[in-house]
Design an enzyme around this catalytic site. Structure first.
Site, mmCIF file in Angstrom:
data_model
loop_
_atom_site.group_PDB
_atom_site.id
_atom_site.type_symbol
_atom_site.label_atom_id
_atom_site.label_comp_id
_atom_site.label_asym_id
_atom_site.label_seq_id
_atom_site.Cartn_x
_atom_site.Cartn_y
_atom_site.Cartn_z
ATOM 1 N N LYS B 100 -51.735 9.659 -39.694
ATOM 2 C CA LYS B 100 -52.012 11.007 -39.188
ATOM 3 C C LYS B 100 -53.216 10.946 -38.249
ATOM 4 O O LYS B 100 -54.152 10.175 -38.485
ATOM 5 C CB LYS B 100 -52.283 11.946 -40.367
ATOM 6 C CG LYS B 100 -52.395 13.428 -39.983
ATOM 7 C CD LYS B 100 -52.564 14.304 -41.234
ATOM 8 C CE LYS B 100 -52.744 15.772 -40.877
ATOM 9 N NZ LYS B 100 -52.902 16.625 -42.064
ATOM 10 N N SER B 174 -50.003 20.641 -42.392
ATOM 11 C CA SER B 174 -50.388 20.161 -41.088
ATOM 12 C C SER B 174 -49.919 18.730 -40.782
ATOM 13 O O SER B 174 -49.919 18.322 -39.630
ATOM 14 C CB SER B 174 -51.911 20.217 -40.964
ATOM 15 O OG SER B 174 -52.517 19.321 -41.887
ATOM 16 N N SER B 198 -50.977 20.367 -47.014
ATOM 17 C CA SER B 198 -50.603 19.764 -45.732
ATOM 18 C C SER B 198 -49.774 18.492 -45.805
ATOM 19 O O SER B 198 -49.246 18.057 -44.799
ATOM 20 C CB SER B 198 -51.857 19.482 -44.898
ATOM 21 O OG SER B 198 -52.346 20.683 -44.356
#
Lengths: 588, 509
Positions: B100, B174, B198
């Protein structure tokens, strides 16, 4: 109710009329923790000793890089605990690091990690022994007169130079600057006639209560470029551990404030938790000053970042005067409107004035909250007791030892040695050397302290261990005690040998120069007879001798002095006096 | 002969393994054979992944950056050779993983999908990245996300929105890119971060597994902070075994993160491939009634029932299903937004463009340093980030601190207590992951703020309590709907190992 208010107002009015003011001072000490690395990162702190170029000692965390986290340096925590123990405060088993937010270039995280609601130490006290300053004050006044005289002469010279057009222009500029400075100074300087109206407390000692000690990060430094167009940033200091030591408003004179800071400085050095160097910012002081008279309590003024002991006392003096000037002519009715929040000022040591930095009324909201990256700081009781075991003797114990029956130093010498970095250690080394000497005099230590303070400490910047080998000092003390050399010779011997650390024994120098004291009765008698004989050969001398015999006792010193001079200052004064008196009788 | 764990002791020496080695042993004793089978075909498998990755980047905007294919393949070839020689470093040796964008990787742009950090090249590796690399896993690219982790749909990125494969609905946020990368099989597993859901939310929307470990189990060193007390590095994969193996590598104390858990992992019964062994220890599964919120769609409620049945079938008839109450869950969502925003406003205060990051062009109008900061921060942060910073600054202000920050903290304490009481009676809680199906980007854009924040209502309670939680896909057979239903399995404090081993049983069925 109404009558009480009237009475209070009347009291206040009277107070302003008689203007008997007291000053109250609280101090915040910012002491850089003596540790090899920073409070929350592994970066080195040797920049403090000028061992690094700018931004050379910056860990990723110190620069606030994304994803980096703080980790507490246990050595810094130990230092705060030791300081807490030394100040007899309470070391809390749990304390909390909080974030204090503000945006500024020297704060790479956008906040400072500090302790707010739960500091590591609270409570404690510092006992301050005050020096008798009357002599020093007299010297300072004399010095001031001398400086003023110097300045006056300089100005005269400058005036003469004005013939030169360029110089004249320059002088005008300087004058303008001076005028501006005096305008600025109006803001800070009070009229001199209020000086007498402040009653500074005058006691031989005072005790200052410690409110708290908190551990926090130091900031980086912003330095404007010479053209003023840019700010340069040095993060070497950013993240260094600082102990903020906060006191109660327990000091009541500039001298108390200054000597508190000095005593704290010595304490921190003794415990080894801060190097105490004010000139390089390792120790900084903020003073909080307010003035009080019956019925009147002024607002509190904070003067920040004082970097010398002298600046501390000056700042207190200047602020107290300024506040009294501000409040003394206030009508009692107007007092409520005078109620103001605390203000923060910066002190200009060169001009001796302070200027407003900010009023706390408009101060930023620092949005304190517990740092979520740091769990509560938990300190086991065992850790505290282990550290307590390793504590060096504390200042009170050291002073008691120096002035105790064994060493018997005078209070002045004890305090001077105590405040001098490495002073007590050097003195102790001299004592060790003294003990090696057979049949050494019992008052050797106090004599040694006296020589160290009067001769070796008068040499300016030199640290004691750079002056003379302790054995050399011990040797001199012993030779004086055994009357082998005179005190005068001793002084010469010490001051002329400074820097020669290889010299461990003064005897060869004394021998080479034939500086031994003359203790031989016959030699002294012969010398006295000869000097007095020559004197008696002149009419003037004869008159002096007959005057002496006629009752002018004061002349005795002059006769002894002449014989002394003739001996090359080597005659033993203790033996010489009876001999001279005896010899004088022969010229009756 | 390679040792039992398929690891070479020597290469593991410097890793602080002790905490997780036991768990690793438990998981890999079963998976060892599978790992070896993967390892010796690493090159072939990786080629397929990288082809998918290119498509996922172009069509779904899943990646902010893909690593150079040649260097990835060089690493893979070396790993396969290790497997062939019997010198594999760990079960994850040779696996491709996506990172990420808010997890720092040395010499790589690590921007948290923010313009503010669009020029920031990290000078160091996050602990989880360096541990995975030391264990032989190979980073293959950086995944798109909501800026600084702030968003539930994957739409708030400086690099543009990303979409879930198939229907171009939102991927969930997210960690949107990480979920897409796993769903498209562009990698074998992906690192995500979970602050309020997330990892779990995008895993659910994309139909993969998303594991949020206990808070503090995986070091946050190198994770660009959003809300420090909630931020948790998580793992996404289609294979629970790989999640467990990668977790075993990443987890454990780290001197660079003082908030790491230092105690050893909870032990758990050895999971076996046969259900009968698991059934020997009857499990109790709780249904927390407070999760049955008004916003829960009918479909989701129906799916929840089906999921509970599924779990009972998988875990055996001895399994008891118990309705439970966790009263403080009702206050969790507002408390979460209060605390997360407060910490965000503080954590993001460092971004001023002075030393790194976006700096506004110089203007002669700048008279103070603050004006320059304001310009840089206004340009550098997206709208949602600015909103949360402002809310957080208010929460921490002297006037609001007591009524907002302290109250939210009290809710959090209550949640921890409630949950810890509940887990005296049950082994797991089962809840939905999202209150409804994935919206289209247009639908998501039309939601008001409260509506969009409500997406997190099922996931924030375990974030606040720091509990290990996992989103597990559940293929519905009862309806013809295409959407994949997922459910959340929440375990008690620090029961990460137990959660993972149970998840294996559930996904094996």
């Amino acid at each position: 109710m109404a009558s009480a208010a009237v009475a209070k107002a009347a009291q206040a009015a009277q107070a302003t009329a008689t203007t008997s003011w007291r000053v109250k001072v609280g101090i915040e000490i910012h002491a850089r923790v003596l540790a090899r690395s920073k409070l929350f990162s592994g970066a080195s702190t040797s920049f403090a000793h000028d061992l690094a170029n700018p931004n050379e000692q910056v860990a990723l965390f110190d620069a606030g890089l994304p994803g980096t986290l703080p980790r507490v340096n246990a050595a810094c925590v130990d230092q705060a605990i030791r300081t807490g123990i030394a100040l007899r405060g309470t070391v809390h088993p749990t304390s909390i690091f909080e974030r204090k937010h503000y945006f500024y270039g020297d704060s790479p995280l956008g906040f400072q990690i500090t302790q707010q609601r739960h500091p590591i130490v609270s409570g404690g006290a510092l006992h301050v022994v005050l020096k008798d300053n009357s002599k020093e004050e007299e010297a300072a006044r004399a010095n001031k007169r001398k400086m003023e005289e110097k300045q006056r002469k300089k100005n005269e010279k400058k005036a003469k130079k004005k013939k030169n057009a360029k110089a004249a222009q320059q002088a005008e500029k300087e004058d303008a600057a001076a005028t501006q400075a005096s305008v600025d100074a109006d803001d800070g300087n009070a009229a001199d006639n209020t000086t007498a109206s402040i009653e500074y407390r005058s006691l031989p000692q005072c005790t200052v209560r410690i409110t708290r000690i908190q551990l926090e990060q130091d900031t980086g430094r912003m330095l404007p470029t010479l053209d003023g167009q840019k700010q340069l940033l040095d993060l070497n200091r950013a993240g260094t551990g600082v102990m903020e030591i906060v006191t109660e408003p327990d000091m009541e004179s500039p001298q108390e404030a200054a000597e508190f800071v000095q005593t704290m400085q010595t304490l921190l050095r003794t415990v080894g938790t801060c190097d105490g160097n004010m000139e390089d910012g390792s120790l900084r002081a903020d003073v909080n000053v307010s003035v009080h008279a019956p019925g009147i309590n002024s607002h509190r003024v904070e003067v920040k970042n004082l970097n010398s002991i002298r600046a501390v006392s000056r700042a207190v003096e200047v602020e107290a005067l300024r506040l009294v000037t501000e409040y003394r002519d206030v009508e009692p009715d107007d007092l409520p409107t005078m109620a103001r929040p605390a203000e923060t000022r910066a002190f200009d040591a060169l001009e001796g004035v302070s200027r407003v930095l900010r009023s706390k009324e408009g101060a930023a909201d620092y949005r304190f909250f517990p740092d979520p990256d740091l769990p509560p700081l938990v300190i086991a009781e065992e850790r505290i007791s282990n550290l307590a075991l390793t504590m060096p003797p504390l200042p009170e114990e050291i002073l008691a030892r120096l002035q105790g029956p064994e060493l018997a130093l005078s209070q002045d010498d004890a305090l001077v040695l105590f405040h001098e970095p490495g002073g007590v250690a050097y003195f102790d080394q001299v004592c060790v050397e003294l003990n090696k000497i057979p049949e050494v005099s019992k008052d050797g230590p106090s004599q040694a302290a006296n020589w160290i303070c009067s001769v070796l400490l008068g040499l300016g910047e030199m640290s004691l261990r750079e002056t003379l080998h302790p054995a050399f000092v011990a040797g001199v003390v012993d030779m004086v005690a055994k009357e082998e050399i005179s005190r005068l010779t001793a002084k010469k011997l010490l001051s002329e040998s400074v820097g020669d650390l290889a010299a461990v024994d003064p005897r060869p120098i004394v021998e080479a120069n034939a500086w031994f004291q003359i203790n031989d009765d016959a030699v002294l008698r012969e010398l006295a007879a000869s000097v007095l004989g020559q004197l008696a050969a002149t009419p003037k001398g004869r008159k002096l001798i007959s005057d002496f015999h006629g009752g002018k006792d004061a002349l005795k010193g002059s006769f002894i002095g002449q014989v002394m001079r003739a001996s090359g200052q080597r005659a033993n004064p203790r033996l010489l006096e009876p001999i001279v008196l005896d010899e004088l009788r022969r010229f009756q | 002969m390679q040792n039992r764990h398929g690891t070479s002791e020597e290469s593991m020496e410097n890793q602080p393994r002790t905490v997780t080695s036991r768990f690793l042993a438990l998981m890999t004793s079963v998976a060892n054979a599978a790992a070896k089978a993967r390892g010796v075909r690493a090159v072939e498998r990786a080629r397929k992944c990288l082809a998918e990755a290119t498509v996922a980047k172009v069509e779904l905007n899943a990646f902010t950056e893909l690593r150079d294919e040649k260097s990835v393949m060089a690493d893979v070839e070396a790993a396969q050779a290790r497997w062939e020689r019997g010198e594999a470093r760990s079960p994850v040796d040779g696996l491709l993983f996506a990172v990420k964008d808010n997890i720092c990787q040395a010499q790589t742009r690590s921007s948290a999908a923010s313009r503010m950090l669009s020029n920031f090249v990290a000078p160091y590796d996050a602990t989880c990245v360096s541990r995975l690399q030391a264990a032989g896993a190979i980073p293959m690219g950086r995944t798109n996300q909501d800026e600084f982790g702030m968003g539930s749909f994957g739409l708030n990125s400086y690099y543009g929105p990303s979409y879930r494969p198939g229907d171009h609905r939102v991927a969930g946020g997210s960690s949107s890119g990480s979920a897409i990368a796993v769903a498209t099989e562009a990698c074998h597993f992906a690192l995500g971060s979970d602050t309020g859901g997330s990892v779990r939310l995008p895993a659910a929307f994309c139909g993969v597994m998303g594991f949020k470990p206990s808070y503090g189990r995986i070091s946050r060193h190198g994770l660009i902070s959003y809300a420090s007390s909630l931020d948790t590095i998580g793992l996404l994969s289609g294979d629970v075994g790989i999640i467990a193996e990668a977790f075993g590598v990443c987890a454990g104390p780290d001197s660079n993160d003082s908030t790491c858990i230092t105690s050893p992992l909870e032990s758990c019964p050895l999971p076996n491939e046969t259900q009968s062994d698991a059934a020997a220890i009857p499990l109790r599964v709780g249904i927390p009634v407070e999760y049955n919120v008004a916003e829960l769609s009918e479909d989701a409620r129906a799916a929840w029932h089906a999921q509970v049945e599924h779990v009972k079938i998988c875990l055996g008839p001895e399994t008891s299903i118990v309705p439970m109450s966790v009263p403080s869950v009702r206050d969790a969502l507002p408390a979460y937004y209060v605390l997360a925003c407060a910490e965000a406003s503080s954590n993001l205060a460092r971004y001023d463009g002075v030393q790194y990051g976006h700096r506004a062009a110089w203007s002669d109008d700048f008279e103070t340093l603050h004006q320059e900061y304001t310009a840089s921060r206004t340009e550098g942060f997206g709208a949602e980030v600015q909103r949360r910073i402002l809310m957080g600054a208010h929460v921490l202000s002297a006037e609001a601190f007591d009524t907002l920050y302290l109250r939210a903290n009290a809710v959090r304490d209550a949640l921890r207590e409630d949950f810890s009481a509940v887990f005296h009676h049950v082994d797991f809680l089962i809840t939905p992951v999202a209150p409804g199906p994935a919206p289209t980007p247009e639908e998501a854009a039309q939601q008001d703020l409260v509506q969009s924040y409500l997406t997190d209502v099922m996931t924030v309670p375990s974030s606040l309590a720091g509990l290990p939680s996992m989103a597990l896909p559940f293929a519905r057979t009862s309806t013809s709907q295409e959407d994949v239903g997922s459910y959340q399995l929440i375990a008690g404090p620090r029961q990460d190992a137990k959660l993972l081993s149970t998840a294996r049983l559930l996904s094996a069925a």
